[in-house]
Design a protein around this motif. Structure first.
Motif, PDB file in Angstrom:
ATOM      1  N   SER A   1       0.816  -0.933  -0.027  1.00  0.00           N
ATOM      2  CA  SER A   1      -0.096  -0.016   0.054  1.00  0.00           C
ATOM      3  C   SER A   1       1.030   1.128  -0.090  1.00  0.00           C
ATOM      4  CB  SER A   1      -0.814  -0.022   1.217  1.00  0.00           C
ATOM      5  OG  SER A   1      -1.751   1.234   1.329  1.00  0.00           O
ATOM      6  N   LYS A   2       1.976   1.260   0.701  1.00  0.00           N
ATOM      7  CA  LYS A   2       2.865   2.357   0.952  1.00  0.00           C
ATOM      8  C   LYS A   2       3.533   2.777  -0.292  1.00  0.00           C
ATOM      9  CE  LYS A   2       3.094   2.207   5.891  1.00  0.00           C
ATOM     10  NZ  LYS A   2       4.056   1.817   7.023  1.00  0.00           N
ATOM     11  N   GLU A   3       4.099   1.253  -1.081  1.00  0.00           N
ATOM     12  CA  GLU A   3       4.905   1.311  -1.993  1.00  0.00           C
ATOM     13  C   GLU A   3       4.021   1.785  -3.243  1.00  0.00           C
ATOM     14  OE1 GLU A   3       8.403   0.498  -2.525  1.00  0.00           O
ATOM     15  OE2 GLU A   3       8.198   1.057  -0.403  1.00  0.00           O
ATOM     16  N   LEU A   4       2.740   1.366  -3.531  1.00  0.00           N
ATOM     17  CA  LEU A   4       2.111   1.694  -4.769  1.00  0.00           C
ATOM     18  C   LEU A   4       1.258   2.871  -4.613  1.00  0.00           C
ATOM     19  CD1 LEU A   4       1.264  -1.928  -5.599  1.00  0.00           C
ATOM     20  CD2 LEU A   4       3.125  -0.408  -6.553  1.00  0.00           C
ATOM     21  N   GLY A   5       1.080   3.435  -3.022  1.00  0.00           N
ATOM     22  CA  GLY A   5       0.143   4.353  -2.918  1.00  0.00           C
ATOM     23  C   GLY A   5      -1.298   4.115  -3.347  1.00  0.00           C
ATOM     24  N   LYS A   6      -1.871   2.835  -2.905  1.00  0.00           N
ATOM     25  CA  LYS A   6      -3.152   2.321  -2.967  1.00  0.00           C
ATOM     26  C   LYS A   6      -3.670   1.974  -1.770  1.00  0.00           C
ATOM     27  CE  LYS A   6      -3.869   0.261  -6.923  1.00  0.00           C
ATOM     28  NZ  LYS A   6      -3.959  -0.861  -8.078  1.00  0.00           N
ATOM     29  N   GLN A   7      -5.010   2.048  -1.764  1.00  0.00           N
ATOM     30  CA  GLN A   7      -5.844   1.637  -0.638  1.00  0.00           C
ATOM     31  C   GLN A   7      -6.289   0.244  -0.847  1.00  0.00           C
ATOM     32  OE1 GLN A   7      -5.166   3.125   2.769  1.00  0.00           O
ATOM     33  NE2 GLN A   7      -3.666   3.974   1.435  1.00  0.00           N
ATOM     34  N   GLU A   8      -6.576  -0.109  -2.266  1.00  0.00           N
ATOM     35  CA  GLU A   8      -7.391  -1.337  -2.676  1.00  0.00           C
ATOM     36  C   GLU A   8      -6.349  -2.006  -3.464  1.00  0.00           C
ATOM     37  OE1 GLU A   8     -10.597  -1.779  -1.942  1.00  0.00           O
ATOM     38  OE2 GLU A   8     -10.697   0.001  -0.516  1.00  0.00           O
ATOM     39  N   LEU A   9      -6.061  -3.472  -3.132  1.00  0.00           N
ATOM     40  CA  LEU A   9      -5.143  -4.101  -3.862  1.00  0.00           C
ATOM     41  C   LEU A   9      -5.639  -5.275  -4.246  1.00  0.00           C
ATOM     42  CD1 LEU A   9      -2.395  -3.304  -1.339  1.00  0.00           C
ATOM     43  CD2 LEU A   9      -2.291  -2.376  -3.530  1.00  0.00           C
ATOM     44  N   THR A  10      -5.082  -5.905  -5.449  1.00  0.00           N
ATOM     45  CA  THR A  10      -5.397  -7.269  -5.902  1.00  0.00           C
ATOM     46  C   THR A  10      -4.143  -7.948  -5.748  1.00  0.00           C
ATOM     47  OG1 THR A  10      -7.088  -6.523  -7.221  1.00  0.00           O
ATOM     48  CG2 THR A  10      -6.231  -8.599  -7.633  1.00  0.00           C
ATOM     49  N   ALA A  11      -3.939  -9.220  -5.129  1.00  0.00           N
ATOM     50  CA  ALA A  11      -2.779  -9.720  -4.910  1.00  0.00           C
ATOM     51  C   ALA A  11      -2.945 -11.515  -5.447  1.00  0.00           C
ATOM     52  CB  ALA A  11      -2.518 -10.012  -3.407  1.00  0.00           C
ATOM     53  N   ARG A  12      -1.900 -11.977  -5.703  1.00  0.00           N
ATOM     54  CA  ARG A  12      -1.887 -13.187  -6.263  1.00  0.00           C
ATOM     55  C   ARG A  12      -0.826 -13.994  -5.643  1.00  0.00           C
ATOM     56  NH1 ARG A  12      -4.670 -17.513  -9.116  1.00  0.00           N
ATOM     57  NH2 ARG A  12      -3.041 -19.148  -9.548  1.00  0.00           N
ATOM     58  N   GLN A  13      -1.140 -15.063  -4.656  1.00  0.00           N
ATOM     59  CA  GLN A  13      -0.195 -15.880  -4.191  1.00  0.00           C
ATOM     60  C   GLN A  13       0.169 -17.481  -5.049  1.00  0.00           C
ATOM     61  OE1 GLN A  13      -0.283 -16.542  -0.094  1.00  0.00           O
ATOM     62  NE2 GLN A  13       0.855 -18.283   0.003  1.00  0.00           N
ATOM     63  N   CYS A  14       1.591 -17.176  -5.442  1.00  0.00           N
ATOM     64  CA  CYS A  14       1.925 -18.041  -6.717  1.00  0.00           C
ATOM     65  C   CYS A  14       2.603 -19.462  -6.200  1.00  0.00           C
ATOM     66  CB  CYS A  14       2.990 -17.279  -7.329  1.00  0.00           C
ATOM     67  SG  CYS A  14       2.460 -15.938  -8.150  1.00  0.00           S
ATOM     68  N   SER A  15       1.723 -19.981  -5.082  1.00  0.00           N
ATOM     69  CA  SER A  15       2.139 -21.310  -4.984  1.00  0.00           C
ATOM     70  C   SER A  15       1.557 -22.427  -5.864  1.00  0.00           C
ATOM     71  CB  SER A  15       1.393 -21.668  -3.786  1.00  0.00           C
ATOM     72  OG  SER A  15       0.017 -21.784  -3.739  1.00  0.00           O
ATOM     73  N   PRO A  16       2.001 -23.573  -5.931  1.00  0.00           N
ATOM     74  CA  PRO A  16       1.634 -24.584  -6.899  1.00  0.00           C
ATOM     75  C   PRO A  16       0.083 -24.682  -6.949  1.00  0.00           C
ATOM     76  CG  PRO A  16       3.284 -25.500  -5.743  1.00  0.00           C
ATOM     77  CD  PRO A  16       2.917 -24.190  -4.918  1.00  0.00           C
ATOM     78  N   ARG A  17      -0.756 -24.465  -6.023  1.00  0.00           N
ATOM     79  CA  ARG A  17      -2.194 -24.376  -6.033  1.00  0.00           C
ATOM     80  C   ARG A  17      -2.653 -23.018  -6.384  1.00  0.00           C
ATOM     81  NH1 ARG A  17      -5.429 -28.257  -3.328  1.00  0.00           N
ATOM     82  NH2 ARG A  17      -6.949 -26.820  -3.172  1.00  0.00           N
ATOM     83  N   GLY A  18      -2.142 -22.007  -5.975  1.00  0.00           N
ATOM     84  CA  GLY A  18      -2.395 -20.479  -6.326  1.00  0.00           C
ATOM     85  C   GLY A  18      -3.782 -19.815  -5.933  1.00  0.00           C
TER      86      GLY A  18
END
Length: 257
Positions: A210-227
């Motif tokens: 949030s601090k790095e991108l200056g955003k309060q709403e974020l979309t994230a992807r966890q890249c495990s084998p299942r994902g």
């Protein structure tokens, strides 16, 4: 005794991906030993046991509120429906710069090898180490990154560094991608070599990105084998973050005890 049991894949709309958890419906109290045996039988990182508050209730006519509050060792946690998502209201966990990077140097090297590191932070509230890879890498680089959880465990114990209960490796979203950031999470210190999708890790990631991108709403992807994919909404003034995602029931059955 016959108990209804379900397996639910969380933080995904695709069966057999995301974070799998077992849910067991109890019509009566069970001894703690039996809880542990059922969880071991399910062999998943999470097994939840749900019971009615009153013997007069059943699971079809019990608590029908849209928002449910759970009393946990981490305080009160709430869950609610947001469209086709389930949102968890979690405490936001900030990170801080390392005062002495040398004490984590070997652990970082074992985690990411020769890959270039852009930033390293530590979350004292969760004892998680956050390692941000250079922006030159892609999601595919993160997914292919080989990590030996056993080596992480051995080097942290040998180094005498501050407590580490999990290592987050993260990467900024690639240009043109709707994903703000990617991550993988490793916690051999608590018996989880690689977690498929991790709500607690995203309380740390949300604060950082949030601090790095200056955003309060974020979309994230966890890249495990299942994902899995998560939506994050920060309430900085309250120190909270909403972590939401889709879920799928992939198994319905009964335990016969």
């Amino acid at each position: 005794m016959e108990l209804p049991v379900f397996v639910v894949d969380a933080f995904t709309g695709v069966p057999l991906s995301g974070n799998p958890a077992a849910v067991c419906l109890l019509g009566q109290d069970l001894a703690e030993e039996m809880h542990q045996k059922i969880a071991a039988e399910m062999n998943l990182s999470e097994t939840a046991f749900v019971r009615t508050l009153s013997p007069m209730d059943d699971f079809s006519s019990g608590n029908t509120n849209a928002r449910l509050a759970f009393h946990t060792l981490s305080g009160e946690l709430a869950a609610c429906h947001e469209g086709d998502h389930i949102a968890l209201d979690l405490p936001l966990n900030p990170t801080e710069p390392l005062q002495d990077k040398d004490e984590f140097k070997t652990l970082i090297q074992v985690a990411v090898g020769e890959m270039s590191v852009q930033d390293v932070r530590y979350s004292p509230g969760t004892c998680k180490l956050l390692i941000r890879l250079s922006d030159v890498y892609t999601r595919q680089d993160l997914e292919r990154m080989p990590i030996d959880p056993g080596s992480l465990l051995r080097v942290e114990r040998a180094s005498g560094s501050p407590d580490v209960m999990g290592v987050i490796v993260t990467l900024r979203g690639c240009g043109g991608d709707r994903i703000d950031f990617y991550s993988r999470y490793f916690a051999p210190w608590v018996g989880i070599n690689e977690d498929p999708v991790t709500g607690s890790a995203h309380t740390v990631l949300a604060s950082y990105w949030s601090k790095e991108l200056g955003k309060q709403e974020l979309t994230a992807r966890q890249c495990s084998p299942r994902g899995g994919e998560l939506q994050l909404s920060l309430q900085q003034q309250h120190g909270r973050v909403s972590v939401s995602g889709q879920s799928r029931i992939v198994l319905r059955g009964s335990l016969h005890l």
